[in-house]
Write a protein that holds these residues in place. Structure first.
Motif, PDB file in Angstrom:
ATOM      1  N   ILE A  60      26.011  38.214  -3.972  1.00  0.00           N
ATOM      2  CA  ILE A  60      26.564  36.896  -3.630  1.00  0.00           C
ATOM      3  C   ILE A  60      25.818  35.781  -4.333  1.00  0.00           C
ATOM      4  O   ILE A  60      26.404  34.847  -4.835  1.00  0.00           O
ATOM      5  N   SER A  61      24.471  35.949  -4.416  1.00  0.00           N
ATOM      6  CA  SER A  61      23.699  34.834  -4.952  1.00  0.00           C
ATOM      7  C   SER A  61      23.768  34.754  -6.488  1.00  0.00           C
ATOM      8  O   SER A  61      23.362  33.781  -7.072  1.00  0.00           O
TER       9      SER A  61
ATOM     10  N   VAL B 288      27.002  32.392 -12.372  1.00  0.00           N
ATOM     11  CA  VAL B 288      27.169  32.517 -13.812  1.00  0.00           C
ATOM     12  C   VAL B 288      26.023  31.776 -14.475  1.00  0.00           C
ATOM     13  O   VAL B 288      25.778  30.619 -14.133  1.00  0.00           O
TER      14      VAL B 288
ATOM     15  N   LYS C 293      24.673  29.471 -16.002  1.00  0.00           N
ATOM     16  CA  LYS C 293      25.182  28.237 -16.621  1.00  0.00           C
ATOM     17  C   LYS C 293      24.187  27.607 -17.595  1.00  0.00           C
ATOM     18  O   LYS C 293      24.566  27.118 -18.636  1.00  0.00           O
TER      19      LYS C 293
ATOM     20  N   ASP D  20      44.296  12.114  -5.833  1.00  0.00           N
ATOM     21  CA  ASP D  20      45.288  13.184  -5.666  1.00  0.00           C
ATOM     22  C   ASP D  20      45.579  13.849  -7.009  1.00  0.00           C
ATOM     23  O   ASP D  20      45.709  15.067  -7.106  1.00  0.00           O
TER      24      ASP D  20
ATOM     25  N   ARG E 116      42.714  16.080  -7.967  1.00  0.00           N
ATOM     26  CA  ARG E 116      42.729  17.303  -7.169  1.00  0.00           C
ATOM     27  C   ARG E 116      43.826  18.254  -7.662  1.00  0.00           C
ATOM     28  O   ARG E 116      43.631  19.451  -7.761  1.00  0.00           O
ATOM     29  N   THR E 117      44.969  17.664  -7.998  1.00  0.00           N
ATOM     30  CA  THR E 117      46.089  18.482  -8.473  1.00  0.00           C
ATOM     31  C   THR E 117      45.734  19.169  -9.794  1.00  0.00           C
ATOM     32  O   THR E 117      46.015  20.347  -9.992  1.00  0.00           O
TER      33      THR E 117
ATOM     34  N   ARG F 278      43.145  22.043  -9.116  1.00  0.00           N
ATOM     35  CA  ARG F 278      43.749  23.262  -8.577  1.00  0.00           C
ATOM     36  C   ARG F 278      44.616  23.949  -9.616  1.00  0.00           C
ATOM     37  O   ARG F 278      44.665  25.173  -9.670  1.00  0.00           O
TER      38      ARG F 278
ATOM     39  N   ARG G  78      42.422  25.903 -11.865  1.00  0.00           N
ATOM     40  CA  ARG G  78      41.977  27.130 -11.194  1.00  0.00           C
ATOM     41  C   ARG G  78      43.087  28.174 -11.153  1.00  0.00           C
ATOM     42  O   ARG G  78      42.850  29.356 -11.367  1.00  0.00           O
TER      43      ARG G  78
ATOM     44  N   TYR H   5      31.796  24.186 -13.908  1.00  0.00           N
ATOM     45  CA  TYR H   5      31.740  23.488 -12.626  1.00  0.00           C
ATOM     46  C   TYR H   5      30.571  22.530 -12.596  1.00  0.00           C
ATOM     47  O   TYR H   5      29.548  22.765 -13.249  1.00  0.00           O
TER      48      TYR H   5
ATOM     49  N   PHE I  42      25.929  20.695  -4.206  1.00  0.00           N
ATOM     50  CA  PHE I  42      26.469  21.247  -2.972  1.00  0.00           C
ATOM     51  C   PHE I  42      27.954  21.514  -3.041  1.00  0.00           C
ATOM     52  O   PHE I  42      28.478  22.416  -2.417  1.00  0.00           O
ATOM     53  N   ASN I  43      28.631  20.674  -3.783  1.00  0.00           N
ATOM     54  CA  ASN I  43      30.076  20.716  -3.761  1.00  0.00           C
ATOM     55  C   ASN I  43      30.604  20.878  -5.183  1.00  0.00           C
ATOM     56  O   ASN I  43      31.085  19.941  -5.796  1.00  0.00           O
ATOM     57  N   PRO I  44      30.452  22.097  -5.742  1.00  0.00           N
ATOM     58  CA  PRO I  44      30.819  22.272  -7.147  1.00  0.00           C
ATOM     59  C   PRO I  44      32.310  22.008  -7.388  1.00  0.00           C
ATOM     60  O   PRO I  44      33.150  22.456  -6.609  1.00  0.00           O
ATOM     61  N   ARG I  45      32.613  21.267  -8.421  1.00  0.00           N
ATOM     62  CA  ARG I  45      34.006  20.978  -8.750  1.00  0.00           C
ATOM     63  C   ARG I  45      34.246  21.276 -10.227  1.00  0.00           C
ATOM     64  O   ARG I  45      33.333  21.171 -11.039  1.00  0.00           O
TER      65      ARG I  45
ATOM     66  N   SER J 136      49.800  17.977  -3.048  1.00  0.00           N
ATOM     67  CA  SER J 136      49.085  17.252  -4.096  1.00  0.00           C
ATOM     68  C   SER J 136      48.204  16.178  -3.489  1.00  0.00           C
ATOM     69  O   SER J 136      47.184  15.808  -4.046  1.00  0.00           O
ATOM     70  N   THR J 137      48.611  15.689  -2.323  1.00  0.00           N
ATOM     71  CA  THR J 137      47.831  14.645  -1.669  1.00  0.00           C
ATOM     72  C   THR J 137      47.017  15.301  -0.563  1.00  0.00           C
ATOM     73  O   THR J 137      47.356  16.386  -0.098  1.00  0.00           O
TER      74      THR J 137
ATOM     75  N   THR K  36      47.070  29.710  -5.309  1.00  0.00           N
ATOM     76  CA  THR K  36      47.082  28.307  -4.890  1.00  0.00           C
ATOM     77  C   THR K  36      46.085  27.442  -5.645  1.00  0.00           C
ATOM     78  O   THR K  36      46.288  26.248  -5.796  1.00  0.00           O
ATOM     79  N   GLY K  37      44.963  28.047  -6.071  1.00  0.00           N
ATOM     80  CA  GLY K  37      43.917  27.257  -6.711  1.00  0.00           C
ATOM     81  C   GLY K  37      43.013  26.544  -5.726  1.00  0.00           C
ATOM     82  O   GLY K  37      42.133  25.790  -6.120  1.00  0.00           O
TER      83      GLY K  37
ATOM     84  N   LEU L 263      33.254  37.204   0.702  1.00  0.00           N
ATOM     85  CA  LEU L 263      32.232  36.425   0.007  1.00  0.00           C
ATOM     86  C   LEU L 263      31.961  37.003  -1.369  1.00  0.00           C
ATOM     87  O   LEU L 263      31.754  36.281  -2.337  1.00  0.00           O
TER      88      LEU L 263
ATOM     89  N   THR M  63      32.648  33.933  -3.824  1.00  0.00           N
ATOM     90  CA  THR M  63      31.504  33.136  -4.256  1.00  0.00           C
ATOM     91  C   THR M  63      31.440  32.962  -5.779  1.00  0.00           C
ATOM     92  O   THR M  63      31.263  31.846  -6.251  1.00  0.00           O
TER      93      THR M  63
ATOM     94  N   GLN N  50      33.515  30.202  -7.042  1.00  0.00           N
ATOM     95  CA  GLN N  50      33.207  28.871  -6.515  1.00  0.00           C
ATOM     96  C   GLN N  50      34.110  28.510  -5.336  1.00  0.00           C
ATOM     97  O   GLN N  50      34.427  27.352  -5.102  1.00  0.00           O
TER      98      GLN N  50
ATOM     99  N   LYS O  51      26.437  29.134   1.096  1.00  0.00           N
ATOM    100  CA  LYS O  51      25.773  29.118  -0.211  1.00  0.00           C
ATOM    101  C   LYS O  51      26.347  28.033  -1.100  1.00  0.00           C
ATOM    102  O   LYS O  51      25.637  27.372  -1.840  1.00  0.00           O
ATOM    103  N   THR O  52      27.656  27.878  -1.047  1.00  0.00           N
ATOM    104  CA  THR O  52      28.262  26.859  -1.897  1.00  0.00           C
ATOM    105  C   THR O  52      28.334  25.504  -1.188  1.00  0.00           C
ATOM    106  O   THR O  52      28.024  24.493  -1.745  1.00  0.00           O
ATOM    107  N   ARG O  53      28.762  25.500   0.068  1.00  0.00           N
ATOM    108  CA  ARG O  53      28.876  24.224   0.796  1.00  0.00           C
ATOM    109  C   ARG O  53      28.355  24.416   2.205  1.00  0.00           C
ATOM    110  O   ARG O  53      28.733  25.357   2.882  1.00  0.00           O
TER     111      ARG O  53
END
Lengths: 249, 619
Positions: A5-6, A9, A11, A38, A41-42, A45, A48, A56, A60-63, B257-258, B308-309, B334, B338, B341, B364-366
């Motif tokens: 789990i830990s 990649v 990076k 929005d 975010r669209t 996703r 992804r 990413y 804490f909040n990878p995007r 989307s929103t 869904t992404g 997990l 994980t 992401q 681990k991530t959040r």
């Protein structure tokens, strides 16, 4: 199991290998009503879903690492917007474009893509100007009226700046304006982080100073038709060289 | 066939216009011109905002199920917010579906999912904006069939006047049969609507309120409920899916989307709950407990995550820790999620070390907050409600949480539970103080720098089909006094206290155990402007009290009156499988503060075993 789990990649080692793909995209239809967050975010996703090798952000909040050129207001369509995608591995821009298009909601379309240098300044900081098409009843007449106002007279409109109403002169922010046909008005305005004219503010000026009906202003369709960056010799150019595939104006 | 065209200036002027335009990834668009293939148009209606409705799993499941049918197109419709509804009225725009922008009145079915009582007035707003007569009795042959399902339909009596038929139980099981019947009797529907409803009422789990007559005693309690059509059952039995592994689950789903309220993938682990908390309606109406297999869940999770992404997956059930192979499931999830992401959120965990380790791994991530629901402040009252948590459990869990780096937790309690005294209320403050003491005793190096506790109290609302369906709700004065007491006792820098409003819980109590006499009250309240009653900024108790008075009804009759053991409830003709005698014995045990073991430890023969499904098999 915990060991697996830990594992992330690697990076750091790959940092120098990242590739930045710049994509030109358009929006029309329902996505026009998305706010900037929005839209981000669209895209995240969609990237992804398309399983592109996106990098990413840390923390804490990878995007997914996506950077947009200039936020697009709610209700605006676009024919010429840009997003930079940081990829973990080299990828052919055209195949990334094709792949992403399969996973974007209808109304969002990537038109072209190209590799840009990861060392370039951020896309947002490069933007200098934008062109918009305004389509609505009475637009041409109102534009003619404000263009006829005496030189040097400021075009004052009220603007909400962080909760306070302030009065600004938008005249210096307008670079060019012309009718393509009746009530199809193109405006070229300053855009970007230094000075920026939002087209809705320009419509306010048409209402206030050009006698445009407020309801007609609210019903006016606005399309961003060009985003422009400095070409290095005092002129402006597109953030991506235009390809024949995209309609030229 | 017509489509609604909303002018730009309307969308420009309302807040969050993305609510009203559809076009999301995964929304289904079908070709109406293709050889008349689509014969059934179904509008799935959620009587609240887009952001709340799109967070509802029932919507995603049924949308998927109905759209898999070649002959059906299921579209969505939500309650427009006040600003949009006003604009639509001014311009005469009918309420429309988000997929094809078709006015609601042009659908064959207009189906509401009812999740909470305070959304009732929004049902009326939506019907009215959709151009559909509000009362079932006023609808003509070319009007849609207006139907409902969801948890509050187990006692639909207050809304009985507004629905043509109601589904009792799980929609996945009943809807396909109803749609088949509709398709086979299309000409009958337009010729003789009542005759079609007669046929529909023969489907197990379909309840046609108009076919049941309710008579009352002079004191307002129900005298009898009888079918007024031949051939109908005296009681309508709920339908369930026996094997959840054999029913479809949306592997893609609509991706808004929103931003919505619960913006993540939901993975449903099981239906029902083995715990048997005596205040909990969901714990009774969804019995028996039926689990999905781990293999199937992992397959579904991976498929949905890719399709869904989404970057967050939430496990969904009434009590996550009761999934029998939770360790294996979460390890496998997990391991896949994980590296991609994607984070895992774990609501409704029990207070134990396993849960905390699990949260540690999952975060681990959040890093997410901890929430625990002891529900009551003393062991006596927790025994009354059969909530199987001890003070030791809570303190042990908090100790582990502090050592694990959590700054605190959010604790949920209820005020106004049956038999509650001020001692029990003070018990909430005592527990909180013990947690503060525990924190202070830990060496500085081993605890987080600051303590941040939140105590939240909801107000108990007695619900039908629970052991507390006989119980009185505490009076508003009692509740206000208890809230005040806690506000005084919980004054501390490290504790935040949140409480619910008494009026809202009072209205909820009226509607939850209401009868058909409330139909005209709901209509009158709506006519007087009641909208979005679940939203504090729009809720006006005054309107409701006036509407009740105008109908000659006393709110106290529904709220603070304890029912006698032989009272016929307005919902007596609905059969959820769990027997009245079991509920009553649980009510009596509650008075004695006697606990009842959970389903997995010992079967109490509540009646749900008659469905021959889930964990009841083999007993």
């Amino acid at each position: 199991m915990a060991g697996e789990i830990s594992v992330s990649v690697g990076k750091n080692k790959e940092a120098e290998k990242t590739t930045v793909i710049r994509m030109r995209f358009a929006r029309s239809g329902p996505p026009v009503w998305l706010a900037h967050l929005d839209l981000m975010r669209t895209f995240e996703r969609s990237v992804r879903r398309a399983a592109l090798p996106i990098a990413y952000t840390r923390g804490f909040n990878p995007r997914p690492q996506l950077t947009f050129a200039l936020p697009l207001g709610v209700g605006l369509a676009t024919e010429d917007d840009y997003v930079d995608l940081t990829m973990l591995e080299p990828i052919d821009p055209q195949s990334a474009v094709d792949q992403l298009n399969l996973f974007l909601p209808s109304g969002l379309t990537v038109l072209t893509g190209g590799v840009v240098s990861a060392k370039d300044p951020s896309l947002m900081s490069l933007i200098q100007a934008a062109e918009y098409l305004l389509e609505g009843q009475g637009i041409s007449a109102a534009a003619k009226r404000i263009a006829g106002l005496p030189q040097g007279q400021p075009w004052l409109v009220e603007k909400n700046q962080k909760g306070n109403m302030v009065t600004v002169d938008i005249r210096p922010l307008l670079m060019d304006m012309y009718d393509e046909s009746l009530d199809r008005l193109f405006i070229q305005v300053k855009a970007g982080s230094k000075s920026n004219l939002r087209p809705k503010l320009f419509l306010d000026a048409l209402v206030r100073l050009g006698g445009l009906n407020p309801l007609a202003a609210a019903d006016t369709a606005i399309t961003r038709t060009k985003l422009l960056i400095a070409d290095g010799s005092g002129g402006l150019k597109s953030p991506l060289p235009r390809s024949g595939a995209f309609r030229q104006r | 066939m017509s489509t609604v065209n909303v002018p730009r200036h309307v969308l420009q002027s309302v807040i969050k216009p993305a609510r009203y335009v559809g076009g999301e990834w995964g929304s289904v668009h079908k070709d109406l011109s293709a050889d008349d293939q689509i014969r059934i148009r179904f509008a799935f209606c959620f009587p609240d905002t887009y952001e709340i409705g799109m967070s509802n799993l029932a919507l995603q499941i049924l949308y998927d199920l109905l759209n898999k049918r070649q002959d059906t197109w299921c579209e969505r419709c939500f309650a427009p917010w006040i600003d949009m509804a006003e604009q639509m009225r001014i311009l005469g725009l009918p309420l429309y579906s988000l997929e094809s922008y078709t006015p609601l009145r042009e659908f064959d079915f207009v189906g509401f999912t009812l999740q909470y009582e305070l959304s009732y007035t929004n049902v009326l707003s939506m019907l009215d904006l959709g151009g559909i007569p509000l009362l079932s009795a006023d609808r003509k042959s070319d009007d849609p069939l207006v139907i409902a399902g969801g948890p509050v339909t187990y006692n639909i009596e207050p809304m009985a006047d507004f629905f043509d038929l109601v589904i009792i139980g799980e929609g996945e099981e009943v809807l396909p049969e109803l749609l088949d019947l509709y398709d086979a009797n299309r000409s009958l529907v337009s010729r003789n609507r009542r005759e079609f409803l007669r046929l529909a009422a023969r489907i197990e789990g379909v309840y046609v309120p108009a076919f049941y007559h309710v008579s009352y005693h002079p004191d307002g309690t129900v005298a009898a409920i009888r079918p007024n059509e031949p051939g109908l059952p005296a009681r309508i039995r709920k339908r369930i899916i026996r094997d959840l592994d054999r029913v479809g689950f949306p592997l893609a789903g609509i991706v808004p989307s929103t931003e919505i309220v619960h913006d993540r993938i939901f993975l449903e682990l099981f239906r029902g709950c083995p715990r048997g908390c005596r205040f909990c309606q969901a714990g009774m109406i969804y019995r028996p407990v039926r689990e999905k297999s781990t293999d199937r869940l992992v397959d579904q999770a991976l498929a949905i995550e890719r399709a869904t992404g989404y970057d967050e997956l939430g496990l969904l059930s009434l009590s996550t820790s009761d999934y029998s192979e939770l360790a294996e499931l979460t390890d496998r999830l997990l391991c896949h999620l994980t590296p991609r992401q994607t984070s895992l959120s774990l609501p409704s965990l029990r207070l134990d070390s396993f849960s905390l380790e699990l949260m540690e791994k999952a975060s681990k991530t959040r890093k997410s907050g901890l929430t625990f629901a002891p529900e009551a402040g003393t062991q006596r009252l927790r025994d009354v409600i059969n909530k199987n948590i001890t003070e030791d459990d809570l303190l042990t869990a908090m100790r582990l949480a502090f050592l694990g780096g959590w700054k605190g937790a959010k604790l949920y309690f209820m005020l106004g539970l049956p038999t509650e005294t001020m001692d029990d209320v003070e018990g909430i403050a005592d527990l909180t103080r013990k947690i503060e003491a525990l924190y202070n005793e830990l060496p500085k190096s081993r605890r987080p720098r600051r303590l941040e506790m939140t105590v939240s109290t909801a107000l108990f609302v007695p619900k039908p089909f629970t052991p507390f369906q006989w119980a009185a709700q505490a009076t508003p004065q009692q509740l206000d006094e208890r809230i005040r007491r806690l506000r005084t006792l919980l004054r501390s820098r490290s504790v935040k206290y949140q409480w619910h409003d008494t009026d809202t819980s009072r209205l909820e109590a009226i509607l939850a155990r209401g009868d058909r006499r409330l139909g005209p009250v709901i209509l009158a309240a709506w006519q007087r402007g009641a909208r979005f009653d679940a939203w504090q900024e729009h809720f006006q108790m005054r309107i409701w009290i006036e509407a009740l008075q105008a109908a000659g009804l006393d709110p106290d009759f529904y709220t603070v009156r304890e029912r006698s053991e032989d009272e016929i409830f307005p919902w007596s003709h609905i059969d959820i499988g769990v027997s009245q005698s079991y509920l009553l014995s649980e009510y009596r045990r509650a008075q004695l503060a006697q606990t009842t073991p959970q389903c997995r430890d010992a079967c109490s023969f509540c009646g749900a075993e008659s469905f021959e499904g889930g964990i009841c098999i083999g007993r």
